[in-house]
Design a protein around this motif. Sequence first.
Motif, short mmCIF file in Angstrom:
data_model
loop_
_atom_site.label_atom_id
_atom_site.label_comp_id
_atom_site.label_asym_id
_atom_site.label_seq_id
_atom_site.Cartn_x
_atom_site.Cartn_y
_atom_site.Cartn_z
N LEU A 14 0.36 -1.42 -0.02
CA LEU A 14 -0.28 0.23 0.18
C LEU A 14 0.64 1.67 0.04
CD1 LEU A 14 -1.98 -1.54 2.64
CD2 LEU A 14 -3.31 -0.90 0.20
N HIS A 19 -1.19 1.53 -4.69
CA HIS A 19 -0.87 0.17 -4.26
C HIS A 19 -0.60 -0.80 -5.59
CE1 HIS A 19 -3.28 2.13 -1.31
NE2 HIS A 19 -4.69 1.54 -1.68
N ASN A 38 -4.95 4.39 -5.61
CA ASN A 38 -5.05 4.86 -4.24
C ASN A 38 -6.96 5.72 -4.48
OD1 ASN A 38 -6.02 4.30 -2.02
ND2 ASN A 38 -4.65 5.59 -1.48
N TYR A 70 -2.97 4.67 4.55
CA TYR A 70 -3.11 4.62 3.25
C TYR A 70 -4.32 3.17 2.05
CZ TYR A 70 0.45 8.39 3.67
OH TYR A 70 1.06 8.84 3.73
#
Length: 399
Positions: A14, A19, A38, A70
């Motif tokens: 992440l 990602h 993301n 995140y």
Amino acid sequence: MHEKQKHIYVGVDLHKQHHVAVIINCWQEKLDEIKFENKPSAFSTFLLDIDALTEEGLTPIFGLEDVGGYGRALAQFLTDHGQVVKEVNPALSYAERKSYVTVQKSDSWDAECVARILVRQLSQLPNAKPHDLFWSIQQLVTRRNALVKAQGALKNQLHIQLSHHYPSYKKFFSESCLEGVSIKQLTTFLLEVSHNTCSVKKANEILKLVIEDGNTTKEHQETRDFLVRSIVRDISFKKKEMNYVEGELKQLMSLLDFQLDSMPGIDLVTASALIAEIGDVRRFPNANKLARFAGIAPVYFGSGGKGKEQKSKQGNRALHALFYNLAVQQVQVAKGSKLPRNPVFYAYYQRKLKEGKTKGQALVCIMRRLVNIVYGMMKHQTSVPKRQNRARIVDTVIT
């Protein structure tokens, strides 16, 4: 077919902007690698890509390291769409990378390490359960902690400026502010701002220091005066912001219907900090699991048939510190009356000392009992009984 053969394993590394996901099978063979942004609009496409890789009869299992940062949005999206999402402790993926002869570090390899942990420790890994309310409380607690830290730094700056201004250092007002001020007026002011902790004696000392220091005016005095006023304004702003944050915390805490503040030593700030670190208490089957999570339960160290239990230095250190401070308050003696704040815990503490335990070990014993009490209060949403029944209940728990 073995249970592990029924799944494909998706490890996700992440990041803030994007990602990286690596998909492997139960034999740890890499099937594919997917990089996606993301943001929610990209999550749907990512899930479709995973479906395309999933053979008939198999189901995907996702592993995420940072489900509170995140990766929270992705974890929420996947759980909302009925996917199995496991939370992987970063320490596990770190140990996985270090276990190879040639250590490497890349987004792809990090994601694959997470997937490998999924295969081997599937039954031990906790399910990721993002909860907006607990997450919001955690964010408010983090914000308040930042304000407290900033306020402490500002107070240190103020002390430095005052030490430059006044040789006595304990002088808190300029001569112009105190010119013509009587002892009674200064005492009234000090009692108000110090919440009745400063006395007439302190007012006398301040006025005496003002006279003894003499003329402290120096070159560019206006600039130094400006700095002092600027720091004081900033401290006042931080204090107001802290009140706003605490007000918001109070509203969110009322939605949970926990009654932790009914226990001596736990106020709104401590209760919210406990909830921020524990989260949904139902993820812990019993108080023993919570104690181990907080690093309070002892850990056995041994070899060759010999060993002993030792204090754990692992676990959630922030939660450990909260229980430690709470334990200290239980055995403290109240100012003035010289009576213990919690007679039952104080007696238990003294008993442990007589058994040969050190003060630190005795405090750990109290921390462990406090975990039982807090766990029960959160799980059953109960309060501490009234004073006449409290001693009996607490005595039952600690014995």
